[in-house]
Design an enzyme around this catalytic site. Sequence first.
Site, PDB file in Angstrom:
ATOM      1  N   ASN A  27      43.461  19.825  44.674  1.00  0.00           N
ATOM      2  CA  ASN A  27      44.736  19.813  45.396  1.00  0.00           C
ATOM      3  C   ASN A  27      44.537  18.912  46.601  1.00  0.00           C
ATOM      4  O   ASN A  27      43.961  19.311  47.609  1.00  0.00           O
ATOM      5  CB  ASN A  27      45.116  21.233  45.821  1.00  0.00           C
ATOM      6  CG  ASN A  27      46.441  21.288  46.561  1.00  0.00           C
ATOM      7  OD1 ASN A  27      47.055  20.256  46.850  1.00  0.00           O
ATOM      8  ND2 ASN A  27      46.890  22.481  46.879  1.00  0.00           N
ATOM      9  N   ARG A 111      46.950  19.160  41.101  1.00  0.00           N
ATOM     10  CA  ARG A 111      48.263  19.630  41.528  1.00  0.00           C
ATOM     11  C   ARG A 111      49.052  18.426  42.016  1.00  0.00           C
ATOM     12  O   ARG A 111      48.593  17.663  42.869  1.00  0.00           O
ATOM     13  CB  ARG A 111      48.139  20.640  42.661  1.00  0.00           C
ATOM     14  CG  ARG A 111      49.502  21.102  43.183  1.00  0.00           C
ATOM     15  CD  ARG A 111      49.375  21.850  44.476  1.00  0.00           C
ATOM     16  NE  ARG A 111      50.680  22.279  44.970  1.00  0.00           N
ATOM     17  CZ  ARG A 111      51.064  22.192  46.241  1.00  0.00           C
ATOM     18  NH1 ARG A 111      50.243  21.681  47.139  1.00  0.00           N
ATOM     19  NH2 ARG A 111      52.251  22.602  46.603  1.00  0.00           N
ATOM     20  N   HIS A 200      56.785  25.418  44.082  1.00  0.00           N
ATOM     21  CA  HIS A 200      55.951  26.602  43.823  1.00  0.00           C
ATOM     22  C   HIS A 200      55.989  26.991  42.343  1.00  0.00           C
ATOM     23  O   HIS A 200      55.779  28.153  41.988  1.00  0.00           O
ATOM     24  CB  HIS A 200      56.400  27.817  44.651  1.00  0.00           C
ATOM     25  CG  HIS A 200      56.234  27.662  46.122  1.00  0.00           C
ATOM     26  ND1 HIS A 200      57.111  28.237  47.035  1.00  0.00           N
ATOM     27  CD2 HIS A 200      55.314  27.002  46.874  1.00  0.00           C
ATOM     28  CE1 HIS A 200      56.727  27.934  48.271  1.00  0.00           C
ATOM     29  NE2 HIS A 200      55.637  27.177  48.197  1.00  0.00           N
ATOM     30  N   HIS A 228      58.064  34.477  46.113  1.00  0.00           N
ATOM     31  CA  HIS A 228      56.829  33.865  46.589  1.00  0.00           C
ATOM     32  C   HIS A 228      56.967  33.703  48.093  1.00  0.00           C
ATOM     33  O   HIS A 228      57.664  32.807  48.581  1.00  0.00           O
ATOM     34  CB  HIS A 228      56.628  32.507  45.905  1.00  0.00           C
ATOM     35  CG  HIS A 228      55.421  31.754  46.399  1.00  0.00           C
ATOM     36  ND1 HIS A 228      54.289  31.579  45.632  1.00  0.00           N
ATOM     37  CD2 HIS A 228      55.175  31.120  47.567  1.00  0.00           C
ATOM     38  CE1 HIS A 228      53.400  30.876  46.320  1.00  0.00           C
ATOM     39  NE2 HIS A 228      53.920  30.582  47.503  1.00  0.00           N
ATOM     40  N   ASN A 231      53.745  31.011  54.023  1.00  0.00           N
ATOM     41  CA  ASN A 231      54.326  30.243  55.119  1.00  0.00           C
ATOM     42  C   ASN A 231      55.505  29.428  54.598  1.00  0.00           C
ATOM     43  O   ASN A 231      56.522  29.275  55.252  1.00  0.00           O
ATOM     44  CB  ASN A 231      53.276  29.334  55.751  1.00  0.00           C
ATOM     45  CG  ASN A 231      53.754  28.751  57.069  1.00  0.00           C
ATOM     46  OD1 ASN A 231      54.258  29.456  57.928  1.00  0.00           O
ATOM     47  ND2 ASN A 231      53.615  27.443  57.222  1.00  0.00           N
ATOM     48  N   GLY A 232      55.348  28.907  53.369  1.00  0.00           N
ATOM     49  CA  GLY A 232      56.482  28.407  52.601  1.00  0.00           C
ATOM     50  C   GLY A 232      56.945  29.531  51.696  1.00  0.00           C
ATOM     51  O   GLY A 232      56.121  30.317  51.220  1.00  0.00           O
ATOM     52  N   ARG A 261      60.131  26.482  58.493  1.00  0.00           N
ATOM     53  CA  ARG A 261      61.311  25.836  57.922  1.00  0.00           C
ATOM     54  C   ARG A 261      62.515  26.761  58.015  1.00  0.00           C
ATOM     55  O   ARG A 261      62.423  27.967  57.832  1.00  0.00           O
ATOM     56  CB  ARG A 261      61.079  25.471  56.455  1.00  0.00           C
ATOM     57  CG  ARG A 261      59.964  24.474  56.229  1.00  0.00           C
ATOM     58  CD  ARG A 261      59.819  24.160  54.741  1.00  0.00           C
ATOM     59  NE  ARG A 261      58.577  23.452  54.480  1.00  0.00           N
ATOM     60  CZ  ARG A 261      57.760  23.715  53.476  1.00  0.00           C
ATOM     61  NH1 ARG A 261      58.048  24.683  52.621  1.00  0.00           N
ATOM     62  NH2 ARG A 261      56.662  23.008  53.299  1.00  0.00           N
ATOM     63  N   ASP A 302      53.268  34.004  61.993  1.00  0.00           N
ATOM     64  CA  ASP A 302      52.351  34.954  61.366  1.00  0.00           C
ATOM     65  C   ASP A 302      53.046  36.318  61.325  1.00  0.00           C
ATOM     66  O   ASP A 302      53.322  36.915  62.375  1.00  0.00           O
ATOM     67  CB  ASP A 302      51.046  35.026  62.164  1.00  0.00           C
ATOM     68  CG  ASP A 302      49.985  35.878  61.489  1.00  0.00           C
ATOM     69  OD1 ASP A 302      50.335  36.908  60.885  1.00  0.00           O
ATOM     70  OD2 ASP A 302      48.795  35.517  61.571  1.00  0.00           O
ATOM     71  N   ARG A 304      51.996  39.188  60.587  1.00  0.00           N
ATOM     72  CA  ARG A 304      51.230  40.279  61.213  1.00  0.00           C
ATOM     73  C   ARG A 304      51.490  40.337  62.714  1.00  0.00           C
ATOM     74  O   ARG A 304      51.660  41.417  63.282  1.00  0.00           O
ATOM     75  CB  ARG A 304      49.740  40.082  60.937  1.00  0.00           C
ATOM     76  CG  ARG A 304      49.351  40.225  59.469  1.00  0.00           C
ATOM     77  CD  ARG A 304      47.961  39.691  59.219  1.00  0.00           C
ATOM     78  NE  ARG A 304      47.903  38.254  59.486  1.00  0.00           N
ATOM     79  CZ  ARG A 304      46.845  37.487  59.226  1.00  0.00           C
ATOM     80  NH1 ARG A 304      45.763  38.022  58.683  1.00  0.00           N
ATOM     81  NH2 ARG A 304      46.870  36.198  59.493  1.00  0.00           N
ATOM     82  N   VAL A 351      52.467  36.752  52.455  1.00  0.00           N
ATOM     83  CA  VAL A 351      53.350  37.776  53.008  1.00  0.00           C
ATOM     84  C   VAL A 351      53.754  38.770  51.916  1.00  0.00           C
ATOM     85  O   VAL A 351      53.719  39.989  52.117  1.00  0.00           O
ATOM     86  CB  VAL A 351      54.597  37.144  53.650  1.00  0.00           C
ATOM     87  CG1 VAL A 351      55.582  38.215  54.106  1.00  0.00           C
ATOM     88  CG2 VAL A 351      54.196  36.257  54.831  1.00  0.00           C
ATOM     89  N   GLU A 353      52.252  39.683  49.248  1.00  0.00           N
ATOM     90  CA  GLU A 353      51.172  40.544  48.779  1.00  0.00           C
ATOM     91  C   GLU A 353      50.671  41.514  49.842  1.00  0.00           C
ATOM     92  O   GLU A 353      50.115  42.571  49.493  1.00  0.00           O
ATOM     93  CB  GLU A 353      50.000  39.681  48.291  1.00  0.00           C
ATOM     94  CG  GLU A 353      50.313  38.867  47.043  1.00  0.00           C
ATOM     95  CD  GLU A 353      49.232  37.844  46.730  1.00  0.00           C
ATOM     96  OE1 GLU A 353      48.056  38.101  47.077  1.00  0.00           O
ATOM     97  OE2 GLU A 353      49.547  36.787  46.160  1.00  0.00           O
ATOM     98  N   ASN A 354      50.870  41.179  51.123  1.00  0.00           N
ATOM     99  CA  ASN A 354      50.213  41.952  52.173  1.00  0.00           C
ATOM    100  C   ASN A 354      51.139  42.645  53.166  1.00  0.00           C
ATOM    101  O   ASN A 354      50.697  43.543  53.881  1.00  0.00           O
ATOM    102  CB  ASN A 354      49.261  41.031  52.950  1.00  0.00           C
ATOM    103  CG  ASN A 354      48.144  40.489  52.076  1.00  0.00           C
ATOM    104  OD1 ASN A 354      47.342  41.239  51.550  1.00  0.00           O
ATOM    105  ND2 ASN A 354      48.117  39.173  51.891  1.00  0.00           N
ATOM    106  N   GLU A 404      47.465  30.161  41.467  1.00  0.00           N
ATOM    107  CA  GLU A 404      47.911  28.832  41.065  1.00  0.00           C
ATOM    108  C   GLU A 404      46.772  27.993  40.500  1.00  0.00           C
ATOM    109  O   GLU A 404      46.982  27.178  39.596  1.00  0.00           O
ATOM    110  CB  GLU A 404      48.575  28.138  42.252  1.00  0.00           C
ATOM    111  CG  GLU A 404      49.849  28.839  42.706  1.00  0.00           C
ATOM    112  CD  GLU A 404      50.432  28.239  43.969  1.00  0.00           C
ATOM    113  OE1 GLU A 404      51.224  27.288  43.849  1.00  0.00           O
ATOM    114  OE2 GLU A 404      50.093  28.725  45.063  1.00  0.00           O
TER     115      GLU A 404
END
Length: 418
Positions: A27, A111, A200, A228, A231-232, A261, A302, A304, A351, A353-354, A404
Amino acid sequence: MHPTVPAAEGTRSVTATDGPHHVLVLNSGSSSVKYQLLDMRGGARLASGLVERIGERTSRLVHTPLATGSPARERVAPIADHAAALTAVAGELAADGWGLDSPELAAIGHRVVHGGQHFTEPTVIDEAVLAEIERLIPLAPLHNPANLTGIRTARELRPDLPQVAVFDTAFHTTMPEAAARYAIDAATADAHRIRRYGFHGTSHAYVSRRTAELLGKDPSEVNVIVLHLGNGASASAVRGGVCVETSMGLTPLEGLVMGTRSGDVDPAVVFHLKRVAGLDTDEVDALLNKRSGLVGLCGDNDMREIRRRIDGGDAAARLAFDVYVHRLKKYVGAYYAVLGRVDAVAFTAGVGENAAPVRAAALDGLAGLGLVVDEELNAVRGGGPRLISPAHGRVAVAVVPTDEELEIATQTYALVRG
């Protein structure tokens, strides 16, 4: 068009019975190269790494030999360009016994962010493919040039080795015209290739199949909304394994609120900023892509930290979270309407997943649609795919870690194995 390739299903890869069975996934960014080496006999990762700050005096390479369990190796030294970066990567792999000249290396999978309408599936790279990727640079000026640099460098190092382009946009090329078209003058749109492409795609393809597997069903039987959230961020509506709608458009700016964004805005905001604030095109571009989203609303991207600030009573952080979740919930409802029947909603990426509070808030109040999150299941942190909806829930709600690199490797290997 190019031959259709079987896609990865779950964590299983194409079974290798003989011949070379390793795939290197690259990538390439404008000043970085991320990589993973996978053994396609079971999808195990042999090594992974990152080269960053290419072209600077403080270039950094971190290489982790996963198969041996040895500690990561790090070095900071000038790396002039991508050729030097890949040469350094080859050296690290060779130190583990898996250099670019290894007879076990079957292919390199790259990629590539933008494949336009032409590339609908993974494609063996030749000069014609390179020319078409280059022709698409105006649609992805920050990404496709870097992807091309990585491809050309890798081909110079191993000109005899099959190299495959796997496109972020490919999974979304199945969208019907009603979803892909913008309602602008058709001749202008066609002349400048203005339409919704989506991004994505490797993540949405992988997660939608893994979700079906989690439910014990074939992907062709399952309708999934994939969220998904990194951050994006992007959403997709997948009917029977086929994407029919996604939130990103001509560029990755459209759709959900993201880290930096804006996502959806009234297009007239651009004209207003030019007229009233005196911003030129590049300044508006930078504003919407780099100084908007969560960071624009509260100064942090972030999740968190945003949650920590909310717990401390920070009003700006609370507003940013609420705007983020409102947009997310709006897309869930819209995609429910597009699909007509939804079997599962799957959260993925950093984000997704967590961040349990994001998942709970995004589906709060949607019990009438069969969307309910079990508080205890949602609070559990786990590494694998899991359901967070109650047993009585009409629609499954899942957390499905994305992969991915495995998706790219599997598609690459399937293509070169024929």
